[in-house]
Design a protein around this motif. Structure first.
Motif, PDB file in Angstrom:
ATOM      1  N   ASP A 119       0.567  -0.833  -0.082  1.00 31.71           N
ATOM      2  CA  ASP A 119      -0.085  -0.218   0.072  1.00 31.71           C
ATOM      3  C   ASP A 119       1.158   0.806  -0.343  1.00 31.71           C
ATOM      4  N   ILE A 120       1.247   1.077  -0.950  1.00 34.50           N
ATOM      5  CA  ILE A 120       2.426   2.702  -1.030  1.00 34.50           C
ATOM      6  C   ILE A 120       2.179   3.363  -2.440  1.00 34.50           C
ATOM      7  N   PRO A 121       2.074   4.911  -2.244  1.00 29.91           N
ATOM      8  CA  PRO A 121       1.646   5.377  -3.540  1.00 29.91           C
ATOM      9  C   PRO A 121       2.833   5.401  -4.748  1.00 29.91           C
ATOM     10  N   PHE A 122       3.905   5.617  -4.654  1.00 31.81           N
ATOM     11  CA  PHE A 122       4.987   5.843  -5.142  1.00 31.81           C
ATOM     12  C   PHE A 122       6.106   4.958  -5.623  1.00 31.81           C
ATOM     13  N   PRO A 125      12.647   6.795  -6.143  1.00 33.43           N
ATOM     14  CA  PRO A 125      13.327   6.262  -4.452  1.00 33.43           C
ATOM     15  C   PRO A 125      12.407   7.160  -3.640  1.00 33.43           C
ATOM     16  N   GLU A 126      11.299   7.443  -4.155  1.00 33.12           N
ATOM     17  CA  GLU A 126       9.851   7.923  -3.084  1.00 33.12           C
ATOM     18  C   GLU A 126      10.068   6.938  -1.432  1.00 33.12           C
ATOM     19  N   PHE A 127      10.513   8.288  -0.429  1.00 35.44           N
ATOM     20  CA  PHE A 127      10.623   7.639   1.166  1.00 35.44           C
ATOM     21  C   PHE A 127       9.784   6.370   1.169  1.00 35.44           C
ATOM     22  N   ARG A 128       8.747   6.489   1.021  1.00 33.50           N
ATOM     23  CA  ARG A 128       7.368   5.537   1.264  1.00 33.50           C
ATOM     24  C   ARG A 128       7.557   4.041   0.991  1.00 33.50           C
ATOM     25  N   PHE A 129       8.118   3.974  -0.807  1.00 35.15           N
ATOM     26  CA  PHE A 129       8.773   2.833  -0.971  1.00 35.15           C
ATOM     27  C   PHE A 129      10.219   2.840  -0.191  1.00 35.15           C
ATOM     28  N   ILE A 130      10.921   3.036  -0.149  1.00 35.56           N
ATOM     29  CA  ILE A 130      12.293   2.455   0.565  1.00 35.56           C
ATOM     30  C   ILE A 130      12.252   1.750   2.365  1.00 35.56           C
ATOM     31  N   GLU A 131      11.069   2.705   3.094  1.00 33.11           N
ATOM     32  CA  GLU A 131      10.654   2.759   4.244  1.00 33.11           C
ATOM     33  C   GLU A 131      10.199   1.149   4.285  1.00 33.11           C
TER      34      GLU A 131
END
Length: 244
Positions: A119-122, A125-131
């Motif tokens: 459940d991630i939007p981008f 290397p967007e933060f939410r993907f990496i985290e």
């Protein structure tokens, strides 16, 4: 930590890379500790996994707070992966059997589903993907390392324990959902992103389906150990008797 212009693509190149690393890293580290047989190395890797999981969690809170993304629907550690993270960290730092059992079943039955349909939007290397990838992937990789590298495993008595704790989780998450009008554990509504929930009936009937699938998942996650025990018993039972 700039936002990528590319939306997240399920099973896109970045997603496939994450899934590959989740399998390859613990396998390689398990082989390393099996060959080296170093207690210091095992302890170091356990601490590394724990710091990655805990660090990602802390970074998530810091960034979400700074950007105003934190709200009552995501601020509490009441999703199952948060409970899996806590159990995994305890198992890593103390080789705690009961915590390992919870981590194994919750990670394999729940966190795996999360990393397969994130459940991630981008995308990277967007933060939410990496985290998201490091946190959820770290949980799964750590549990695999504990199992393959440190030879921890669940036992038949683990099954009723994990079912009991899973019911406790549902009760706690359900109470929070009712009191705060939120949706921890997806007990008030289906996820807003593509997932297995799309194949289930509407609320509240899908909750019963989830419970049945969870019970089946527990048995499936225990199946490799059951088969290994059965094979070991058969080998011992029918071992040829050597003549004097």
């Amino acid at each position: 930590m700039g936002i990528s212009s590319a939306p997240f693509q399920v099973f896109g190149p970045s997603h496939k890379t994450v899934l590959l690393l989740i399998m390859a890293v613990p396998l390689a580290l398990s082989l390393l500790v099996r060959v080296q047989r170093s207690v210091s190395l095992e302890r170091l890797l356990c601490w590394a996994f724990a710091l990655i999981i805990g660090g990602c969690w802390a970074a998530w809170y810091a960034v979400f707070t700074a950007r105003g993304w934190l709200d009552r629907g995501n601020a509490l550690p009441l999703d199952l992966c948060s409970w899996a993270a806590i159990a995994t960290i305890i198992a890593l730092l103390g080789r705690h059997q009961r915590s390992y059992e919870l981590a194994w079943f919750w990670a394999m039955a729940g966190t795996v589903q999360g990393i397969v349909t994130p459940d991630i939007p981008f995308d990277f290397p967007e933060f939410r993907f990496i985290e998201f990838s490091l946190f959820h992937g770290g949980i799964i990789a750590a549990v695999l390392f504990l199992t393959l590298g440190l030879k921890m495993r669940p036992y038949p008595a683990s099954i009723p324990r994990v079912i009991g704790w899973s019911l406790v989780y549902m009760a706690v998450a359900g109470a929070a959902d009712w009191a705060l009008k939120v949706n921890y554990g997806f007990l008030r509504a289906k996820p807003g992103h593509a997932s297995l929930y799309d194949l289930m009936p509407g609320w509240p009937w899908y909750i019963g389906v989830v419970v049945v699938l969870a019970m089946a998942s527990v048995l499936i996650c225990y199946a490799p150990f059951f088969l290994a025990d059965a094979i070991a018993w058969l080998r011992k039972r029918y071992q040829p008797i050597s003549l004097p």
